[in-house]
Scaffold this active site. Sequence first.
Site, PDB file in Angstrom:
ATOM      1  N   GLY A   1     -33.587  -6.048   6.808  1.00  0.00           N
ATOM      2  CA  GLY A   1     -33.414  -4.779   6.108  1.00  0.00           C
ATOM      3  C   GLY A   1     -34.324  -4.703   4.893  1.00  0.00           C
ATOM      4  O   GLY A   1     -34.842  -3.634   4.554  1.00  0.00           O
ATOM      5  N   SER A   2     -34.525  -5.850   4.257  1.00  0.00           N
ATOM      6  CA  SER A   2     -35.417  -5.879   3.096  1.00  0.00           C
ATOM      7  C   SER A   2     -36.850  -5.567   3.534  1.00  0.00           C
ATOM      8  O   SER A   2     -37.580  -4.851   2.835  1.00  0.00           O
ATOM      9  CB  SER A   2     -35.365  -7.248   2.421  1.00  0.00           C
TER      10      SER A   2
ATOM     11  N   HIS B   1     -23.770  -6.908   9.212  1.00  0.00           N
ATOM     12  CA  HIS B   1     -23.967  -5.458   9.357  1.00  0.00           C
ATOM     13  C   HIS B   1     -23.338  -4.896  10.638  1.00  0.00           C
ATOM     14  O   HIS B   1     -22.737  -5.633  11.407  1.00  0.00           O
ATOM     15  CB  HIS B   1     -25.457  -5.137   9.225  1.00  0.00           C
TER      16      HIS B   1
ATOM     17  N   ASP C   1     -26.490  -0.395   5.222  1.00  0.00           N
ATOM     18  CA  ASP C   1     -25.049  -0.625   5.336  1.00  0.00           C
ATOM     19  C   ASP C   1     -24.344   0.571   5.969  1.00  0.00           C
ATOM     20  O   ASP C   1     -23.124   0.704   5.853  1.00  0.00           O
ATOM     21  CB  ASP C   1     -24.440  -0.870   3.939  1.00  0.00           C
TER      22      ASP C   1
ATOM     23  N   ASN D   1     -47.004  -9.403   8.467  1.00  0.00           N
ATOM     24  CA  ASN D   1     -46.473  -9.471   9.830  1.00  0.00           C
ATOM     25  C   ASN D   1     -44.970  -9.549   9.708  1.00  0.00           C
ATOM     26  O   ASN D   1     -44.418 -10.581   9.315  1.00  0.00           O
ATOM     27  CB  ASN D   1     -47.021 -10.683  10.577  1.00  0.00           C
TER      28      ASN D   1
ATOM     29  N   SER E   1     -30.467  -2.650   8.492  1.00  0.00           N
ATOM     30  CA  SER E   1     -30.422  -4.114   8.524  1.00  0.00           C
ATOM     31  C   SER E   1     -29.537  -4.550   9.685  1.00  0.00           C
ATOM     32  O   SER E   1     -28.497  -3.932   9.947  1.00  0.00           O
ATOM     33  CB  SER E   1     -29.835  -4.662   7.222  1.00  0.00           C
TER      34      SER E   1
END
Length: 446
Positions: A93-94, A227, A201, A295, A222
């Site tokens: 998710g980041s 999750h 979320d 990547n 994410s």
Amino acid sequence: MTNSPPQNDPDALRRQILDLVERYHEAAYPERAFDPAGSPAPVSGRVFGASDMRNLVDSSLDFWLTTGRFNEAFEKRLGEFIGRRHVLSVNSGSSANLVALAGLTSHLHKDRALQPGDEFITCATGFPTTINPGILYGLVPVFVDVYIPTYNIDPDALEAAVSERTRAIMIAHTLGNPFNLDAVMALAKKHDLWVIEDCCDALGATWRGRHVGTYGDVGTLSFYPAHHITMGEGGAVFAQGGKVRRAMESIRDWGRDCYCAPGMDNTCGKRFEWKLGDLPRGYDHKYVYSHLGFNLKITDMQAAVGLSQLDRLPGFIKYRKRNFDHLKAGMKALEDIFILPEATPHSEPSWFGFPLTIRDDAPFAREDLLRHLNDHRIGTRLLFGSNLLRQPYMIGRPHRVAGALTNSETVVDQTFWIGVYPGLGEDEITWMLDQIHAFCAAQGKS
Ligand SMILES: Cc1ncc(COP(=O)(O)O)c(C=O)c1O
């Protein structure tokens, strides 16, 4: 008679392996009833079945390893579920937030591209990697207070946060509860701002009947085990605009100009004909880089698990809502001690957790209650980094604060959340409620 497949028939062997995997799952992961004397009630966890294990092993037998057929199917089905044309999987998710923000700095957006020194509006209370990509690209976060009890950005404080340099809004739908998209999109339209919706979320949450993430320019997800669906590590970005997609895909895939799928060549039909940058004409398009990239792709084994998890998603969302409703009904009698969570009007949340704020005049401190719950194996979490300005890594970083952060400060000391994930059944939720009530009764409050 033996029913062994022929030694040299890979399809028959694969079928036999996959059938065995299902049997393994049944034997190794039987359903267990809740035992109040020893079972935990965590805030979250992976919920998986035989089909998830089967898909994982199926993809491992392909031994394709990088993104392949499972990823293609996963991106397509996720796009159909959310209602967006373009979905790109990424490895967290980041990373999704990084790709989303970086994509908006692309030269493809000409004078609308985000530049160092531009400001983006965000919520002071939340998860760090919602704001970190902006900071990394030299943008200045402008912090707006959180609204309790939705735990989303205060819509009434938005307009005052805008300055000459404001170019974007990047905020999360907190714990699966949508932020006020009417207010945010009206502000974006008025000031020509990009909008990134961090839906990490909030998979399955809707605003006026449409999935969150489909109002802004980009939505992010994410798939970490906590999750709504999981693939271990994983995430996704989704968008409707082709140009936005093109920039994000390039940045995800090393920054390359070429958009061939792994293992493919010459999709553009001009592999040796391009003249780009200062490179000689005909320089192999596969090795032309038009963005500063990374990547951030996933493996096909991750995608295979994500794909089978999508079958479970509607059920997961339903269980999360059921657990939330059960907790809310059970906490009603304690409203003099706790502020109970509320869905943002016009939204249908896909709850990630059940947030509670202990009122100022409660006869105990948050840590006393959390310790009690922990002693009874009930998991708790704080509202991520709460007021992010208080975090060590934020000290000395350029930012602006719009208005007072009063509620964000309350969250620092008085807010926490407990689980609603589908691994929790009626018995676990009842146990959680009983323990909270017992603790409050012991403090002279019941
Ligand atoms: C709102 C929000 N955004 C982003 C993330 C980052 O996701 P990941 O852990 O997959 O990097 C999280 C993590 O839970 C989150 O809560």
